[in-house]
Motif scaffolding. Structure first.
Motif: not given
Length: 285
Positions: A92-93, A106-107, A113-114, A128-132
């Motif tokens: 997913l670019p 988007t995520l 998964s990564a 925001i990564i901890d919300q994914i």
């Protein structure tokens, strides 16, 4: 000129990583990509893809799982393209200009998964990564430590202990989804478009069979961002022909014109604004 590998190729073999393997066996010592001071041959690119595939699989990323890429143009981007393809993971670019809310949108929709991120691009992602939900690991290209709770590793560390990839190469076919490309988002939030491995090579076959790229000695200048379909098609056209890519970190009119001359570039593409900026540099033409 048609690629010797695309005409009549069975669907099961219509995968870029398979083509790279064939080219490495056929023309392994030929230079595949030049990026700054780095020169990578077809054989080296194949070996790097092996190590990347093994590293990704070693993290528990299985075939069909999605891996987001937030990098500027660099050799590691190509390593990920072919390594993920070889392991059966879906790339997913991500647009490097995305702000945190665009990344979150988007995520979340993509169910990744990564995420692989360049350390210079961490600030918008780490908030925001901890919300994914479902992200197993954040892989950092560089040395900066992310400020987030999710598990994170440095890409160079996991690559240093990876090995050759021998498992399940033939399990990935042209019918499998290989990438999710995002629409531009000019009229609304970006939407993900599923692309099979075979559909990507179909586009390449149309280019090579239509006379746009004519020679195995092509030198294709790529300055479009790697998250864009333009760069993807140019790179895979080059792969199919057995030519050479000159990969620029970003477009700059002066650097672009110098690269054309220095590398004796035979093919390039661009948007009107790029050509207007170049023609304004009459001192370099």
């Amino acid at each position: 000129m048609k690629s010797p590998f695309l005409s009549g190729l069975p669907l099961a073999e219509q995968v870029a990583a398979h083509i790279l393997r064939k080219q490495a066996q056929r023309i392994g010592e030929r230079v595949f990509v030049v990026c700054g001071d780095e020169r990578i041959t077809y054989a080296e690119a194949d070996q790097r893809a092996d190590r990347m595939a093994d590293a990704i699989a070693g993290l528990g990323i299985a075939k069909g799982e999605r891996v987001a890429i937030l990098l500027k143009n660099r050799i590691e981007y190509l390593d990920l393209w072919f390594g993920l393809s070889r392991a059966g993971a879906i790339q997913l670019p991500l647009n490097t200009a995305y702000k945190s809310l665009q990344l979150l949108h988007t995520l979340k929709r993509a169910l990744v998964s990564a995420v692989v991120v360049e350390d210079q691009l961490l600030p918008e992602l780490e908030v925001i990564i901890d919300q994914i939900h479902g992200v197993k690991v954040l892989l950092v290209v560089g040395t900066a430590k992310p400020r987030c709770k999710c598990k994170h590793l440095f890409l160079n560390d996991i690559l240093s202990s990876s090995r050759a990839w021998h498992d399940a190469l033939e399990a990935v076919t042209g019918a499998d989804i290989g990438a999710i490309m995002n629409t531009s988002g000019t009229t609304g939030p970006s939407k993900g478009v599923l692309l099979s491995h075979g559909s990507q090579l179909f586009t390449v076959e149309q280019y090579t069979s239509g006379g746009f790229f004519m020679s195995t000695d092509e030198r294709i200048l790529v300055s479009a961002p790697m998250y864009h379909k333009n760069a993807m098609v140019q790179t895979k056209v080059n792969l199919a022909l057995g030519g050479q890519i000159v990969l620029m970190a970003r477009f700059d009119a002066e650097a672009y014109l110098r690269a054309v001359a220095d590398h004796r570039v035979t093919s390039l593409t661009g948007v009107p604004t790029m050509f207007a900026l170049m023609t304004a540099r009459s001192d370099l033409l």
